[in-house]
Write an enzyme that holds these catalytic residues in place. Structure first.
Site, PDB file in Angstrom:
ATOM      1  N   ASP A  88      -2.163   7.614   6.609  1.00  0.00           N
ATOM      2  CA  ASP A  88      -3.104   6.601   6.133  1.00  0.00           C
ATOM      3  C   ASP A  88      -4.546   7.071   6.276  1.00  0.00           C
ATOM      4  O   ASP A  88      -5.423   6.621   5.543  1.00  0.00           O
ATOM      5  CB  ASP A  88      -2.950   5.299   6.933  1.00  0.00           C
TER       6      ASP A  88
ATOM      7  N   ASP B 128      -7.626   4.150   1.615  1.00  0.00           N
ATOM      8  CA  ASP B 128      -6.761   4.685   2.658  1.00  0.00           C
ATOM      9  C   ASP B 128      -6.158   5.963   2.075  1.00  0.00           C
ATOM     10  O   ASP B 128      -5.815   6.012   0.872  1.00  0.00           O
ATOM     11  CB  ASP B 128      -5.624   3.710   2.996  1.00  0.00           C
TER      12      ASP B 128
ATOM     13  N   HIS C 209      -0.750   1.141  -0.139  1.00  0.00           N
ATOM     14  CA  HIS C 209      -0.276   2.524  -0.064  1.00  0.00           C
ATOM     15  C   HIS C 209       0.751   2.815  -1.161  1.00  0.00           C
ATOM     16  O   HIS C 209       1.641   2.027  -1.430  1.00  0.00           O
ATOM     17  CB  HIS C 209       0.294   2.878   1.318  1.00  0.00           C
TER      18      HIS C 209
ATOM     19  N   ASP D  16       3.019   5.162  -1.239  1.00  0.00           N
ATOM     20  CA  ASP D  16       4.193   5.970  -0.913  1.00  0.00           C
ATOM     21  C   ASP D  16       5.485   5.203  -0.680  1.00  0.00           C
ATOM     22  O   ASP D  16       6.445   5.759  -0.138  1.00  0.00           O
ATOM     23  CB  ASP D  16       3.887   6.962   0.214  1.00  0.00           C
TER      24      ASP D  16
ATOM     25  N   ARG E  72       8.498  -2.085  -9.062  1.00  0.00           N
ATOM     26  CA  ARG E  72       7.055  -1.821  -9.211  1.00  0.00           C
ATOM     27  C   ARG E  72       6.879  -0.697 -10.221  1.00  0.00           C
ATOM     28  O   ARG E  72       6.424   0.394  -9.880  1.00  0.00           O
ATOM     29  CB  ARG E  72       6.455  -1.379  -7.870  1.00  0.00           C
TER      30      ARG E  72
ATOM     31  N   SER F  94       5.678  -3.325   6.538  1.00  0.00           N
ATOM     32  CA  SER F  94       6.105  -2.725   5.278  1.00  0.00           C
ATOM     33  C   SER F  94       7.337  -3.410   4.721  1.00  0.00           C
ATOM     34  O   SER F  94       8.045  -4.133   5.429  1.00  0.00           O
ATOM     35  CB  SER F  94       6.397  -1.239   5.481  1.00  0.00           C
ATOM     36  N   SER F  95       7.617  -3.149   3.463  1.00  0.00           N
ATOM     37  CA  SER F  95       8.766  -3.742   2.795  1.00  0.00           C
ATOM     38  C   SER F  95      10.000  -2.864   2.996  1.00  0.00           C
ATOM     39  O   SER F  95       9.927  -1.772   3.561  1.00  0.00           O
ATOM     40  CB  SER F  95       8.466  -3.879   1.301  1.00  0.00           C
TER      41      SER F  95
ATOM     42  N   CYS G 100       4.680   8.276   5.732  1.00  0.00           N
ATOM     43  CA  CYS G 100       3.557   7.664   6.468  1.00  0.00           C
ATOM     44  C   CYS G 100       3.310   8.352   7.805  1.00  0.00           C
ATOM     45  O   CYS G 100       2.165   8.524   8.217  1.00  0.00           O
ATOM     46  CB  CYS G 100       3.858   6.204   6.802  1.00  0.00           C
TER      47      CYS G 100
HETATM   48  O1  DAV Z   1       6.345  -1.323   0.364  1.00  0.00           O
HETATM   49  O2  DAV Z   1       5.459  -2.185   2.121  1.00  0.00           O
HETATM   50  C1  DAV Z   1       4.580   0.555   2.579  1.00  0.00           C
HETATM   51  C2  DAV Z   1       3.789   1.831   2.547  1.00  0.00           C
HETATM   52  C3  DAV Z   1       3.358   2.233   3.893  1.00  0.00           C
HETATM   53  N1  DAV Z   1       2.539   3.429   3.866  1.00  0.00           N
HETATM   54  C4  DAV Z   1       5.496  -1.312   1.253  1.00  0.00           C
HETATM   55  C5  DAV Z   1       4.499  -0.181   1.299  1.00  0.00           C
END
Ligand code: DAV
Length: 368
Positions: A107, A195, A244, A246, A263, A297-298, A350
């Site tokens: 990040d 970031d 982010h 990634d 997405r 994060s997801s 990350c």
């Molecule tokens: O899908 O929550 C997380 C990315 C963390 N660098 C997400 C993105």
């Protein structure tokens, strides 16, 4: 081994990398940039303070094992120096109850060729995070006479950098999706913000997500800072909290990128890939229906892989669908247990920042 800072893309053979640490990581108090990212039904609502020692220890076990595995493969690994994150910080413009941590180096640090650039960051709680990397950056500077240590202008992060109406809990997820599709994000254009984890390096081309953590002024700053690169802004509508790039877009090797099927990159932004013979394939579904507890994060951290070379990819060990897809695409998969570290700031991409990959700056988009 003497340091050589050199990394131009996300896939060339990795030789030297930084892996984060979970020590002392805090959930910072709410702030304008973080509030809209925390969904109403999240277990993180209203929670802040240091994370429990037990969760820190479990995350560190996985981070240490990941680092040891990379070292066994001949890759040099360096680690940041944590500071006391659980203390109040202030600038002349604002004060904040605590810092965050030093788990996701991706990040903060952007390596482009021989340059390591400290990002502006866009959360007040992460304003001082670069300090954890300064001992390493000094060492690289001392050992590599060609290394360029740069820092983007520190942002003021006053209330003028955030849209106040974005904070409302009355905004539904459907409304947030519409706002994101209209490129209406929490940050304003008052100053450059980015970031480093919003940037993907493809040789001469840098692809940058415009979203919550990176604004257009930040992308314009990158464009002026890297005049020999082509800098492209990308959007991933479908993500109500675009933070982010990634877990949305993951290059595996020249010519091949995974895209999060929830997405999808808009048609007009695909053209540069199509014109240059790149294939964009839908990533496999995540193996989990929800993220682990207290995680920002997801579930799409399934896509947050670390490419070791154009034939070898580290994937989180429980992400069976993602491992299977990458295997079918003809790459070797290295399973890495990492789910206990997710809450500390993300997945395998990350948790790392490139110092050195073999190879030079190439043009993978010669048709422009
Ligand atoms: O899908 O929550 C997380 C990315 C963390 N660098 C997400 C993105």
């Amino acid at each position: 081994m003497k340091t050589v800072v050199n990394s131009w893309n996300e896939w060339d053979p990795l030789r030297h990398v930084i892996v984060g640490r979970a020590d002392g990581c805090c959930i910072p108090p709410p702030e304008p940039a973080s509030d809209p990212k925390i969904p109403l039904d999240s277990d993180m609502r209203g929670v802040h303070g240091p994370r429990s020692q037990e969760t820190v220890d479990r995350a560190n076990e996985q981070l240490d094992a990941f680092a040891a595995m990379l070292e066994k493969r001949g890759i040099r690994v360096d680690r940041p120096d944590p500071i006391d994150f659980n203390r109040a910080i202030a600038t002349p413009d604002w004060s904040h109850g605590s810092m965050f941590g030093c788990q996701p180096p991706r990040d903060v640090l952007l390596t482009v060729g021989s340059e390591m650039l400290e990002a502006t960051m866009s959360y007040r709680s992460r304003w001082f995070e670069y300090l954890c990397y300064r001992p390493l950056l000094k060492r690289f500077w001392d050992e590599d006479p060609n290394m360029r240590h740069e820092a983007a202008p520190k942002p003021r992060l006053t209330d003028a950098s955030y849209k106040p109406d974005y904070l409302s809990d009355d905004i539904t997820v459907e409304e947030r999706l519409e706002m994101v599709a209209a490129k209406d994000f929490v940050t304003t254009e008052a100053e450059p913000l980015f970031d480093a984890a919003d940037v993907l390096r493809f040789g001469r081309d840098l692809f940058v997500q415009h979203g919550f953590t990176t604004n257009l002024t930040g992308i314009e700053w990158l464009r002026r800072h890297f005049p020999d690169h082509r800098v492209h802004a990308l959007n991933f509508p479908g993500d109500p909290y675009p933070i982010h790039i990634d877990a949305s877009f993951t290059p595996l090797r020249p010519g091949l990128v995974l895209n999060n099927p929830e997405r999808r990159l808009p048609d007009e932004q695909r053209e540069v890939f199509n014109r240059n013979g790149w294939e964009i394939v839908d990533a496999a579904r995540p193996a989990h229906n929800s993220p682990p507890p207290l995680c920002y994060s997801s579930v799409w951290l399934s896509m947050n892989v670390l490419v070791l070379d154009p034939k070898t990819v580290c994937v989180e060990a429980s992400e069976v669908h993602q491992m299977d897809q990458i295997d079918r695409l003809g790459l070797e998969v290295v399973p890495v247990p990492f789910r206990d570290a997710y809450a500390f700031g993300g997945g395998l991409h990350c948790a790392t920042a490139d110092v050195r990959r073999e190879g030079d700056c190439e043009d993978y988009f010669p048709a422009g």
